[in-house]
Scaffold this motif. Structure first.
Motif, PDB file in Angstrom:
ATOM      1  N   TRP A  32       0.818  -1.211   0.000  1.00  0.00           N
ATOM      2  CA  TRP A  32       0.000   0.000   0.000  1.00  0.00           C
ATOM      3  C   TRP A  32       0.851   1.259   0.000  1.00  0.00           C
ATOM      4  O   TRP A  32       0.571   2.219  -0.720  1.00  0.00           O
ATOM      5  CB  TRP A  32      -0.904  -0.010   1.240  1.00  0.00           C
ATOM      6  N   PHE A 171      -7.501   5.381  -0.433  1.00  0.00           N
ATOM      7  CA  PHE A 171      -7.873   4.704   0.814  1.00  0.00           C
ATOM      8  C   PHE A 171      -7.693   3.194   0.677  1.00  0.00           C
ATOM      9  O   PHE A 171      -7.152   2.541   1.566  1.00  0.00           O
ATOM     10  CB  PHE A 171      -9.322   5.026   1.171  1.00  0.00           C
ATOM     11  N   ARG A 371      -4.801   4.212   7.073  1.00  0.00           N
ATOM     12  CA  ARG A 371      -5.924   4.643   6.241  1.00  0.00           C
ATOM     13  C   ARG A 371      -6.853   5.596   6.995  1.00  0.00           C
ATOM     14  O   ARG A 371      -7.247   6.646   6.476  1.00  0.00           O
ATOM     15  CB  ARG A 371      -6.709   3.420   5.779  1.00  0.00           C
TER      16      ARG A 371
END
Length: 490
Positions: A32, A171, A371
């Motif tokens: 991520w 996100f 997040r």
């Protein structure tokens, strides 16, 4: 026509970017935050440029040219200097990240100086600078949303919508989604600038591109020389030099560019980019041209907002399809970098503020904290945007002044074995005093009125870091190996 082209660009890019990122393996913190460290030369090219060429490059510089004239030349100097420094620095950051499993900038500080507490301090400073930087993207997104939707949305509503879209974009999908959108927006930026520049002379009653500059000088004598349109301004050649140095030295110190460096597959990708990407600075000639064109056309953005000068000029003088192209491109210019700024803020908060307090957190828990914290940082950025009315260049220089307080710790970490954690902390504290304390501001304004305050504070910071490091115990060999002795392989 305007809204149709705008939606095609934004929605098409958004769907493609999210699909591109979700086609990869199961999301982890490394996937991520740094794209699994698998960005090759092409993807890294666009990701790196995507974080340098934002809406500041188009709306900020053209607005500065429209309002002030010659001070917009800052863009040329800062970009070229930045890549000269990046050629040396970014491969070292990449190598340290790959060898030691670093994900954030604060990870580097904690490892290089063997002080988790310094990683916490650096993380908080980095988050503060990034939130200020997000303002640039929110201001721009707000202007573009209002331009395309008209009076149906208030300025406050436009900024809120911009913040929500920025969060949603990364996100779930993280850095890879931003990378693909950066590729699309870089290509569109070149197309948009070319289209606008080819048509600009006919839109302002000039015979050629060069004639636009002649008309600007004729209407506003001295516009092409420093200090620009305002003879009493401090934007002299000394301001240009010191501001350019401040931006160049601070550029690669931003936490999100650390993560971009970590994302590269090889050191060669980084070096190749640093050699060729200064060519992008040539685009600033045409962006400044458009700012001068808006001035010649007597463009009057609502409230005299220089950030909106180019958008208003295009809206007044160009066909609707061109406005849709510019609005869609500008949206991506803000969305991609702004999303990465928020992603980086979340990464710093989770890994370098929360994890030191709760060391047993799983990777998935850390990912979710990253997040969710983005939402809070976006809210702060929205509040700052609504509370202030500053030019994009002013916001940018403020962000660079703040992040410049970390520059001595980064550069000395790779150059000097003797630098210590206590020295870096002392430099940061004294540097912020030199930057923000009212008595310091008054002193610099009187003694060095043309100097960029951020560079002065950075120099004070560096001097204190060196002196205190000499007075404190030297770091051990393992710490030094993270920085000074880091070997850069392909």
């Amino acid at each position: 026509m305007t809204i149709t082209i705008f939606l095609l660009i934004v929605l098409g890019t958004g769907v493609a970017a999210i699909g591109f990122s979700r086609a990869r393996r199961r999301t982890s913190m490394t996937e991520w935050a740094v794209g699994g460290r698998r960005f090759g030369s092409v993807l890294f090219w666009f990701m790196n440029a995507g974080e340098v060429y934002t809406t500041f490059a188009v709306l900020g510089i053209s607005g500065y040219a429209w309002a002030l004239g010659a001070p917009a030349y800052l863009a040329f100097t800062s970009v070229s200097l930045s890549y000269a420094i990046g050629y040396w620095l970014m491969p070292k950051i990449w190598a340290a990240g790959r060898k030691h499993g670093l994900i954030t900038q604060s990870d580097f500080f904690a490892a290089r100086y063997q002080a988790k507490w310094l990683g916490v301090v650096v993380g908080l400073v980095g988050i503060a600078a990034l939130v200020v930087y997000v303002q640039i993207q929110l201001v721009s997104l707000g202007l573009i949303v209002r331009l395309t939707l008209g009076s149906t949305l208030s300025p406050t509503g436009a900024v809120l919508v911009a913040g929500i879209l920025m969060i949603l974009f990364v996100f779930v999908s993280g850095l890879r989604a931003a990378a693909l959108s950066a590729a699309v927006k870089d290509i569109l930026m070149i197309v948009a600038v070319v289209v606008l520049s080819v048509m600009v002379a006919s839109r302002v009653g000039a015979t050629s591109i060069w004639d636009v500059f002649r008309l600007a000088e004729q209407q506003h004598p001295g516009i092409g020389k420093f200090p620009g349109l305002d003879p009493s301004s401090t934007t002299t050649t000394i301001w240009l030099i010191t501001s350019g140095l401040n931006v160049a030295l601070g550029n690669w110190v931003f936490p999100h560019l650390f993560q971009v460096a970590y994302a590269a597959r090889t050191g060669t990708s980084i070096r190749r980019n640093a050699i060729w990407q200064p060519l992008y600075s040539l685009a600033y000639f045409f962006i400044i041209l458009l700012g001068f064109g808006a001035l010649v056309a007597r463009t009057k953005p609502a409230g005299g907002d220089l950030n909106a000068a180019l958008l208003q000029f295009v809206s007044d003088k160009y066909p609707p399809w061109v406005l849709g192209l510019v609005a869609g491109t500008g949206f991506l210019l803000a969305l991609a970098p702004g999303s990465v700024l928020l992603l980086t803020s979340g990464s710093l908060f989770a890994r370098n503020v929360i994890v030191p307090l709760r060391p047993g957190l799983s990777d998935q828990a850390t990912l979710w904290i990253s997040r969710l914290s983005m939402v809070g940082f976006a809210a702060v950025a929205v509040w700052l945007t609504l509370a202030q009315n500053l030019s994009l260049v002013t916001i940018l220089l403020s962000a660079y002044s703040a992040i410049g307080m970390l520059a001595p710790g980064v550069f000395l970490g790779f150059l000097w074995k003797r630098v210590t954690a206590v020295g870096v902390l002392a430099g940061i504290v004294v540097g912020f005093v030199a930057l923000l304390a009212p008595f310091a501001k008054a002193f610099w304004a009187a003694a060095l009125p043309d100097w960029e305050p951020g560079l002065i504070a950075m120099l004070v910071n560096a001097a204190v870091t060196v002196i205190v490091s000499l007075l404190t115990p030297a770091p051990d060999r393992d710490a030094i190996a993270v920085g000074v002795e880091q070997k850069v392989a392909a």
